[in-house]
Design a protein around this motif. Structure first.
Motif, short mmCIF file in Angstrom:
data_model
loop_
_atom_site.label_atom_id
_atom_site.label_comp_id
_atom_site.label_asym_id
_atom_site.label_seq_id
_atom_site.Cartn_x
_atom_site.Cartn_y
_atom_site.Cartn_z
N ARG A 1 -6.53 6.23 7.14
CA ARG A 1 -6.96 6.55 8.74
C ARG A 1 -6.54 7.96 9.07
O ARG A 1 -6.71 8.34 10.33
CB ARG A 1 -5.83 5.69 9.67
N SER B 1 0.88 -1.21 0.25
CA SER B 1 0.08 -0.03 -0.06
C SER B 1 0.92 1.24 0.16
O SER B 1 0.59 2.33 0.34
CB SER B 1 -1.00 -0.09 1.12
N LYS B 2 1.96 1.08 -0.57
CA LYS B 2 2.89 2.22 -0.60
C LYS B 2 2.81 3.04 -1.85
O LYS B 2 2.79 2.59 -2.90
CB LYS B 2 4.27 1.85 -0.50
N ASP C 1 1.91 6.10 2.89
CA ASP C 1 1.63 4.79 3.02
C ASP C 1 0.09 5.05 3.15
O ASP C 1 -0.37 5.53 3.94
CB ASP C 1 1.97 4.49 4.68
N GLU D 1 -4.05 10.19 9.06
CA GLU D 1 -2.93 10.50 9.42
C GLU D 1 -2.10 11.40 8.58
O GLU D 1 -2.22 11.34 7.18
CB GLU D 1 -1.73 9.17 9.81
N GLN E 1 -2.58 3.11 3.73
CA GLN E 1 -3.46 2.55 4.75
C GLN E 1 -3.21 3.82 6.09
O GLN E 1 -4.21 3.95 6.46
CB GLN E 1 -2.70 1.15 5.30
N GLN E 2 -1.95 4.40 6.27
CA GLN E 2 -2.26 5.31 7.28
C GLN E 2 -2.75 6.65 6.76
O GLN E 2 -3.61 7.30 7.67
CB GLN E 2 -0.70 5.81 7.63
N TRP E 3 -2.84 6.96 5.53
CA TRP E 3 -3.39 8.01 4.94
C TRP E 3 -5.04 8.08 5.05
O TRP E 3 -5.73 8.73 5.44
CB TRP E 3 -2.98 8.50 3.57
#
Length: 107
Positions: A88, A66-67, A82, A90, A84-86
């Protein structure tokens, strides 16, 4: 395998297919392919901005990690995200990314 240099003609489908065949059975990292596509000496990097046909940015998404990698044309910095972090919500650490639009001149 060398990816440098532009072919004498517009690469089109045949040249793209040649590159895909060359890397088909080889492990090529996301970073290596990303760097190849953003390299101004690569056959796939265009500077025909006067014809409204030029590379403005390069974008890559690697499914397993997921990069996301992105950069503005001829920019020195790469924005790595990232996904997945984005998702969420972040925050990204980057404030800006810059590049350089260089026209090719035909004499």
């Amino acid at each position: 395998m060398s990816w440098k240099g532009k072919p004498k003609r517009n690469p089109g489908v045949l040249e793209s297919k040649r590159v895909l065949q060359a890397v088909k059975n080889k492990y090529v990292t996301q970073s290596a392919m990303f760097d190849h596509f953003r390299d101004k000496e690569s056959f796939i990097f265009f500077r025909d901005y006067d014809q409204l046909f030029g590379t403005l940015h390069t974008f890559s998404y690697e499914y397993k990690s997921s990069k996301i990698l992105t950069a503005v044309a001829q920019g020195k910095s790469v924005l790595a995200i990232d996904f997945q972090q984005w998702v969420r919500v972040e925050d990204l650490n980057a404030q800006e990314i810059t590049g350089y639009i260089e026209e090719s001149y035909k004499i």
